[in-house]
Write a protein that holds these residues in place. Structure first.
Motif, mmCIF file in Angstrom:
data_model
loop_
_atom_site.group_PDB
_atom_site.id
_atom_site.type_symbol
_atom_site.label_atom_id
_atom_site.label_comp_id
_atom_site.label_asym_id
_atom_site.label_seq_id
_atom_site.Cartn_x
_atom_site.Cartn_y
_atom_site.Cartn_z
ATOM 1 N N ARG A 73 8.173 11.659 -2.662
ATOM 2 C CA ARG A 73 7.700 12.592 -2.225
ATOM 3 C C ARG A 73 6.193 11.412 -1.547
ATOM 4 N NH1 ARG A 73 7.160 18.069 -4.968
ATOM 5 N NH2 ARG A 73 9.418 18.723 -5.130
ATOM 6 N N PRO A 74 6.426 11.484 -0.635
ATOM 7 C CA PRO A 74 4.416 10.842 0.529
ATOM 8 C C PRO A 74 3.382 11.038 -0.383
ATOM 9 C CG PRO A 74 5.361 12.177 1.104
ATOM 10 C CD PRO A 74 6.496 12.564 0.602
ATOM 11 N N GLU A 75 2.918 10.112 -0.918
ATOM 12 C CA GLU A 75 1.004 10.164 -1.657
ATOM 13 C C GLU A 75 -0.264 9.443 -0.827
ATOM 14 O OE1 GLU A 75 2.589 10.991 -6.301
ATOM 15 O OE2 GLU A 75 2.066 10.123 -5.501
ATOM 16 N N GLN A 76 -1.129 9.598 -0.822
ATOM 17 C CA GLN A 76 -2.059 8.784 -0.329
ATOM 18 C C GLN A 76 -2.866 8.835 -1.681
ATOM 19 O OE1 GLN A 76 -3.798 10.595 2.578
ATOM 20 N NE2 GLN A 76 -3.854 12.847 1.892
ATOM 21 N N ARG A 77 -3.587 7.459 -1.810
ATOM 22 C CA ARG A 77 -5.158 7.062 -2.503
ATOM 23 C C ARG A 77 -5.897 7.277 -0.997
ATOM 24 N NH1 ARG A 77 -4.840 3.742 -7.115
ATOM 25 N NH2 ARG A 77 -4.018 2.400 -6.143
ATOM 26 N N TRP A 78 -7.071 7.188 -1.249
ATOM 27 C CA TRP A 78 -8.356 7.012 -0.210
ATOM 28 C C TRP A 78 -8.913 5.862 -1.423
ATOM 29 C CZ3 TRP A 78 -9.646 9.366 4.616
ATOM 30 C CH2 TRP A 78 -8.881 10.282 5.449
ATOM 31 N N HIS A 79 -9.840 5.228 -0.781
ATOM 32 C CA HIS A 79 -10.798 4.206 -0.928
ATOM 33 C C HIS A 79 -11.662 4.108 0.206
ATOM 34 C CE1 HIS A 79 -7.117 2.526 -3.166
ATOM 35 N NE2 HIS A 79 -7.135 1.756 -2.463
ATOM 36 N N PHE A 80 -13.196 3.836 -0.990
ATOM 37 C CA PHE A 80 -14.647 3.845 -0.036
ATOM 38 C C PHE A 80 -15.205 2.822 -0.187
ATOM 39 C CE2 PHE A 80 -12.834 8.030 -0.400
ATOM 40 C CZ PHE A 80 -13.086 8.919 0.412
ATOM 41 N N PRO A 81 -14.859 1.713 0.708
ATOM 42 C CA PRO A 81 -16.123 0.212 0.105
ATOM 43 C C PRO A 81 -16.947 0.477 0.107
ATOM 44 C CG PRO A 81 -14.554 0.369 2.345
ATOM 45 C CD PRO A 81 -14.342 1.442 1.340
ATOM 46 N N ASP A 82 -18.253 1.556 0.720
ATOM 47 C CA ASP A 82 -19.486 1.647 0.822
ATOM 48 C C ASP A 82 -19.839 1.747 0.148
ATOM 49 O OD1 ASP A 82 -19.976 0.641 2.702
ATOM 50 O OD2 ASP A 82 -20.322 2.017 4.146
ATOM 51 N N ASP A 83 -18.962 2.777 -1.543
ATOM 52 C CA ASP A 83 -19.516 3.591 -2.526
ATOM 53 C C ASP A 83 -18.353 2.949 -3.560
ATOM 54 O OD1 ASP A 83 -21.189 5.364 -1.431
ATOM 55 O OD2 ASP A 83 -19.594 6.840 -0.939
ATOM 56 N N ASP A 84 -17.695 2.056 -2.799
ATOM 57 C CA ASP A 84 -17.532 1.467 -4.500
ATOM 58 C C ASP A 84 -16.317 2.515 -5.056
ATOM 59 O OD1 ASP A 84 -15.569 -0.927 -5.468
ATOM 60 O OD2 ASP A 84 -16.868 -0.833 -6.956
ATOM 61 N N CYS A 85 -15.754 3.076 -4.374
ATOM 62 C CA CYS A 85 -14.578 4.172 -4.586
ATOM 63 C C CYS A 85 -13.463 4.764 -4.808
ATOM 64 C CB CYS A 85 -15.607 5.645 -5.731
ATOM 65 S SG CYS A 85 -16.029 6.794 -4.114
ATOM 66 N N SER A 86 -12.814 4.950 -5.191
ATOM 67 C CA SER A 86 -10.874 5.455 -5.069
ATOM 68 C C SER A 86 -11.176 6.545 -5.365
ATOM 69 C CB SER A 86 -10.266 5.023 -5.128
ATOM 70 O OG SER A 86 -10.294 3.330 -4.776
ATOM 71 N N THR A 87 -10.069 7.877 -4.328
ATOM 72 C CA THR A 87 -9.807 8.685 -5.045
ATOM 73 C C THR A 87 -8.301 8.791 -6.041
ATOM 74 O OG1 THR A 87 -7.750 9.092 -3.492
ATOM 75 C CG2 THR A 87 -10.551 9.755 -3.380
ATOM 76 N N VAL A 88 -7.510 9.377 -5.980
ATOM 77 C CA VAL A 88 -6.835 9.725 -7.777
ATOM 78 C C VAL A 88 -5.165 9.339 -6.263
ATOM 79 C CG1 VAL A 88 -7.580 10.789 -9.345
ATOM 80 C CG2 VAL A 88 -6.400 11.864 -7.787
#
Length: 92
Positions: A73-88
């Motif tokens: 199954r395809p999955e994704q995870r997002w990264h936000f450099p400005d806030d230095d955070c990532s999703t699960v």
């Protein structure tokens, strides 16, 4: 907003043929133009998330989406450099 959309498939060509400083200049200028018209740009770079190009150029973007396949199954995870955070990881 975002009526203009640019998709660049793929950044691999640039990464494999040009030095990092030239790519920085190109991506920064292109990003400035896209933002200047209220647009949105999407770039594809098919390399591991911990690779040198991702570490070098990732901060130039508002968000980075990492993709994988787990148990078929395809999955994704997002990264936000400005806030230095990532999703699960979550399904597509």
């Amino acid at each position: 907003p975002a009526e203009f959309r640019l998709s660049l498939y793929t950044l691999s060509y640039l990464v494999n043929r040009h030095d990092a400083t030239a790519i920085d200049r190109f991506l920064s200028a292109l990003g400035d133009h896209v933002r200047g018209v209220g647009g949105m740009a999407h770039y594809h770079l098919p390399v591991a998330d911990d690779s040198k190009p991702v570490q070098r150029f990732g901060p130039l973007f508002d968000a980075r989406i990492e993709l994988r396949e787990k148990h078929g199954r395809p999955e994704q995870r997002w990264h936000f450099p400005d806030d230095d955070c990532s999703t699960v990881w979550f399904g597509l």
